[in-house]
Scaffold this active site. Sequence first.
Site, PDB file in Angstrom:
ATOM      1  N   TYR A  26      32.838  34.007  -3.601  1.00  0.00           N
ATOM      2  CA  TYR A  26      33.128  32.565  -3.183  1.00  0.00           C
ATOM      3  C   TYR A  26      34.509  32.556  -2.631  1.00  0.00           C
ATOM      4  O   TYR A  26      35.329  32.961  -3.005  1.00  0.00           O
ATOM      5  CB  TYR A  26      32.903  31.781  -4.749  1.00  0.00           C
ATOM      6  N   ARG A  63      44.810  46.107 -12.080  1.00  0.00           N
ATOM      7  CA  ARG A  63      44.028  46.570 -13.259  1.00  0.00           C
ATOM      8  C   ARG A  63      44.648  47.442 -14.162  1.00  0.00           C
ATOM      9  O   ARG A  63      45.736  48.111 -13.819  1.00  0.00           O
ATOM     10  CB  ARG A  63      42.800  46.971 -12.526  1.00  0.00           C
ATOM     11  N   ARG A  87       0.728  -1.319   0.043  1.00  0.00           N
ATOM     12  CA  ARG A  87       0.053  -0.022  -0.038  1.00  0.00           C
ATOM     13  C   ARG A  87       1.143   1.343   0.124  1.00  0.00           C
ATOM     14  O   ARG A  87       0.250   2.150   0.007  1.00  0.00           O
ATOM     15  CB  ARG A  87      -0.940   0.044   1.173  1.00  0.00           C
TER      16      ARG A  87
END
Length: 451
Positions: A362, A436, A15
């Site tokens: 992260y 950069r 069942r």
Amino acid sequence: MKLSIIILAAGLGKRMNSDLPKVLHCLADKPLLQHVIDTALTLAPETIQVVYGHGGEQVRNSLINLPVQWVKQEQQLGTGHAVAQAIPNIANDNMVLVLYGDVPLINSITLKTLFSQTNGLNILTAKLNNPTGYGRIVRDDKNQVTSIVEEKDANDEIKSIQEINTGILATQANNLRNWLTKLDNNNSQEEYYLTDIVAMAVVDKQPIHTNIVNNIYEVMGVNNRLQLANLERYYQLQQVNNLMLAGVTIQDPNRLDIRGTVQIGYDTNIDINVILAGKISIGNRVKIGSNTVIKNAEIADDVEILSNCVIENVVIGAGCKIGPFARLRPETKLAERVHIGNFVEVKKSTVANNSKINHLSYIGDSEIGKNVNVGAGTITCNYDGAKKHKTIIKDEVFIGSDTQLIAPVTVETGATIGAGSTITTDVTADSLTLSRAKQKSIIGWQRPNKK
Ligand code: UD1
Ligand code: CA
């Protein structure tokens, strides 16, 4: 007297409408059968025998690490036949306790009371408003039990009896062995009924003791998913009630689920829709915001976890502030007063006292010192496609926003990294590092025109 426990688990569980055997369905993340085995183990028995059925190899294989003996019942010829498969392995003067793999919430105190009576036959019964489907406890005019009659074999008078057989019983092995050999299957289901031993005990003039269970959830079996869900809700509410009584504020007792073992200090506050799974310890005065999922964690005092965090296999030190929307992945260890803000993922990293990683970052395979500030959008590039590499950031470092740290790389104490840098080699202490391109402007530059 030594105790042996037999757990019947050979039924198919049709069942459930499932490919998974019924006793492997989970309540609070733990298979039904394992709940029963764990309770059985608290009784310190000499042996636990689990009777499993044809096709039940999956059951045995899933729980193979548990300290039980597995006994196969090739064909399901009835509860008496099932017990008969295990009884040869039990010493004559032991007590035998029969439990069921699909009755997960039986309590060890109830069981201790049941088998503390060492003579005769001890059966656990219950009084139900609707006893339909169960075996009925039949008594004589002196209120002595004379037999158990199954629903399918019962006339209307017996069907009106409200005291039912839970199936759980305890008796001495030599008695049981003797009675089992006399069982037959002359009944409507052509099964060897364990319950027929009651009438045999009467003939043998053995006393029959009935214990009525107070809390019927303890003896409720699982035959379908609806019953499983009902037991789950009951079980969850029990755990949450215990926490509240021990000093934890739960904003809504119906919206906290505990799927494992938790220890929580006082004045901790848990908001709605929180899931605590595995092994968890939480200190005092901790706040856990809504919609947070925590699995296997140690959380010290005064930690604040805001909404919508996912945290797994993590140690969080006192006074840390996490989230909202933070993800702390396995083997992360935060010292004290660390801040991990929104959309920050930390994996397999340690962060020392007072350091902050507040936005969109992260951090993986990293060691971060104390008083470090990791700017928004910082990424440790820990994976080169084949191997994982470490990023080491020492004390008092300031990392400007949108920095990529290409591991393996070390940033020495007190260094500052300008925003938008891609760091490929180690950074000297107390320096300013920029990677950069220099900003320039082309005066009078024309945008291309649309044709
Ligand atoms: C049984 C009792 C009934 C009691 C009820 C409580 C008997 C004859 N009847 O009925 O008095 O009120 O439990 O729920 O005992 N099993 C095996 N091998 C078998 C048959 C059953 O391992 O050959 C296991 C099943 O997996 C299940 C348990 O025994 O866990 C009970 O079997 P089930 O057929 O459900 O018994 P009931 O008819 O419910
Ligand atoms: Ca049943």
